[in-house]
Design a protein around this motif. Structure first.
Motif, short mmCIF file in Angstrom:
data_model
loop_
_atom_site.label_atom_id
_atom_site.label_comp_id
_atom_site.label_asym_id
_atom_site.label_seq_id
_atom_site.Cartn_x
_atom_site.Cartn_y
_atom_site.Cartn_z
N GLN A 208 25.47 48.78 -20.07
CA GLN A 208 25.82 48.10 -18.83
C GLN A 208 24.81 47.01 -18.47
O GLN A 208 25.18 45.89 -18.13
N ILE A 209 23.53 47.34 -18.59
CA ILE A 209 22.47 46.36 -18.29
C ILE A 209 22.63 45.12 -19.16
O ILE A 209 22.51 43.99 -18.69
N LEU A 210 22.89 45.35 -20.44
CA LEU A 210 22.98 44.24 -21.39
C LEU A 210 24.33 43.53 -21.34
O LEU A 210 24.52 42.53 -22.03
N GLY A 211 25.23 44.05 -20.53
CA GLY A 211 26.55 43.42 -20.49
C GLY A 211 27.38 43.76 -21.71
O GLY A 211 28.22 42.96 -22.14
N LEU A 212 27.15 44.93 -22.28
CA LEU A 212 27.86 45.30 -23.50
C LEU A 212 28.96 46.32 -23.24
O LEU A 212 29.51 46.89 -24.17
N ASP A 213 29.26 46.52 -21.97
CA ASP A 213 30.37 47.42 -21.63
C ASP A 213 31.68 46.63 -21.56
O ASP A 213 32.52 46.84 -20.70
N ARG A 214 31.82 45.69 -22.48
CA ARG A 214 33.02 44.87 -22.60
C ARG A 214 33.02 44.25 -23.99
O ARG A 214 32.04 44.36 -24.73
N VAL A 215 34.11 43.59 -24.34
CA VAL A 215 34.16 42.87 -25.60
C VAL A 215 33.82 41.41 -25.33
O VAL A 215 34.24 40.84 -24.32
N TRP A 216 33.04 40.80 -26.22
CA TRP A 216 32.74 39.37 -26.12
C TRP A 216 33.44 38.65 -27.27
O TRP A 216 33.21 38.97 -28.43
N ASN A 217 34.25 37.69 -26.92
CA ASN A 217 34.89 36.88 -27.96
C ASN A 217 33.95 35.78 -28.42
O ASN A 217 33.25 35.17 -27.60
N VAL A 218 33.95 35.54 -29.71
CA VAL A 218 32.99 34.61 -30.31
C VAL A 218 33.73 33.63 -31.20
O VAL A 218 34.70 33.99 -31.87
N ALA A 219 33.26 32.37 -31.19
CA ALA A 219 33.79 31.37 -32.12
C ALA A 219 32.71 30.99 -33.12
O ALA A 219 31.54 30.94 -32.77
N VAL A 220 33.12 30.74 -34.35
CA VAL A 220 32.19 30.27 -35.38
C VAL A 220 32.50 28.81 -35.67
O VAL A 220 33.67 28.46 -35.88
N VAL A 221 31.47 27.98 -35.64
CA VAL A 221 31.67 26.57 -36.01
C VAL A 221 30.95 26.32 -37.32
O VAL A 221 29.74 26.54 -37.42
N GLY A 222 31.69 25.85 -38.31
CA GLY A 222 31.14 25.65 -39.65
C GLY A 222 31.55 26.80 -40.54
O GLY A 222 31.09 27.92 -40.37
#
Lengths: 217, 217
Positions: free
Chosen positions: B83-97
């Motif tokens: 929770q502290i780290l904000g990891l109680d959710r999914v983070w969507n990520v984009a890769v460039v390159g």
DNA sequence: GCTTGTGAAGACCTTCACAGCA
DNA sequence: TGCTGTGAAGGTCTTCACAAGC
């Protein structure tokens, strides 16, 4: 410009300073490529987004390389930093683990120009052994000791699964390896005298989300 | 175990503490997998090779999660750290390159289990556009803004050549990206509110050789 | 003029050591 | 008894500010 303190081992150099020296080196190389001959701590600080005082203080641990009223000779600083960091030579490197990650590491073109030459690749999997990756033959772990000795290897890159990383590292340490770049997402134990650096993008992302989370609600 | 301070943004948390929290999280996950239910700062310190006092102090910035005489509930600590780290959710990520490095990143199986989901891939090279990498279609840079918005992406991984990194980052920042994991060997400038973390194995090796050099002559 | 190199001051981080509680 | 949470102490790192020198 005086020479860097030759052979002296400056015991009292803060860890953080050592971490920054490679950044200075990279910046100085960039300036040299631009044809800049002299650089002030002010200007270097702008390039690196840090303070002039920090740069001067950091460099002062190793000697007096600047000229008052002028700054630092770029070529001279380049040579001095290389020497301080032990980069005025080639370092042979072995990669252990030639899965997807290991292969990407071996193929990465950024090491050789900086003097890190990958000269051996090992894997415990018999299916991998004997295969070629770039111009290396993948060798079995049994050949580790002899090959590291023969090829004068002091640095290893570990790219095996986390579950196997510690045994691999124990093996490398026994074979005389003194520097380990660890890509496995696990904490490694090594005896004094062996240096470990970790590369773990997940840990980086996890520290990042702390700050992202603060940003909004 | 009390809840982590919900929503509060603890302004006075030292950077170094935030860097360590992911390590604590990883250790706690390991203990949970071993079936450990309660852990003291002493024991956690042994696992992580750090001092019990440091762990307690670090955690105390966020709340009081332990029980005197017992220690920390492993499951509870796991939840709190996430929770502290904000990891109680999914983070969507984009890769460039999507060169060799970008492809290796997209194929790396370590992100998804930690809640980082790569949902888009971009490349400026028309020859790459349209290709498939894992189950992603490589998209042209023109589609960046729309796709990031549609897919709720706030983090980008930059795996382009150093020479192109800054323009790519400027573009990402304009598109609203707030966290960047940079694999290009170059220093990036970003406005306040955007977090950058760098992954550069060469810099790691260069700091390492400083210590290796001290070891012998 | 401008810029370095550096003691001293200040900020930051770690460790100590113990009151307080289970 | 055992362990946490935390002020205070101690240590490390950064910044200041200026004498010295080009």
């Amino acid at each position: 410009m005086p020479l860097a303190a030759e052979g002296r081992l400056p015991a009292g150099v803060p860890r953080v300073v050592v971490e920054r020296l490679p950044l200075y080196l990279r910046a100085v190389k960039g300036l040299l490529a631009e044809g800049v001959e002299v650089v002030s701590s002010q200007r270097l600080g702008e390039v690196l987004q840090t303070t002039p005082a920090q740069i001067r203080k950091d460099l002062s641990y190793f000697g007096r390389f600047g000229k008052q009223g002028r700054g630092y000779n770029v070529t001279g600083l380049l040579r001095v930093l290389s020497q301080i960091l032990g980069l005025d030579r080639v370092w042979n490197v072995a990669v252990v683990g030639v899965g997807r990650l290991g292969r990407a590491i071996i193929s990465y073109p950024g090491f050789a120009p900086e003097g890190f030459r990958i000269v051996a690749a090992f894997d415990a999997d018999p299916n991998q052994v004997g295969q070629r990756v770039e111009d290396l033959r993948v060798q079995p772990m049994e050949e580790l000791d002899a090959t590291l000795r023969e090829r004068d290897v002091h640095i290893a890159i570990v790219a095996v699964p986390a579950s196997q990383a510690q045994v691999v590292v124990d093996r490398l340490v026994r074979a005389g390896i003194r520097g380990i770049l660890n890509y496995a997402p696990t904490h490694l134990q090594v005896p004094p005298g062996v240096t470990v650096r970790n590369i773990d993008p997940v840990l980086s992302l996890q520290a990042m989300t702390f700050y992202l989370k603060q940003g909004r609600g």
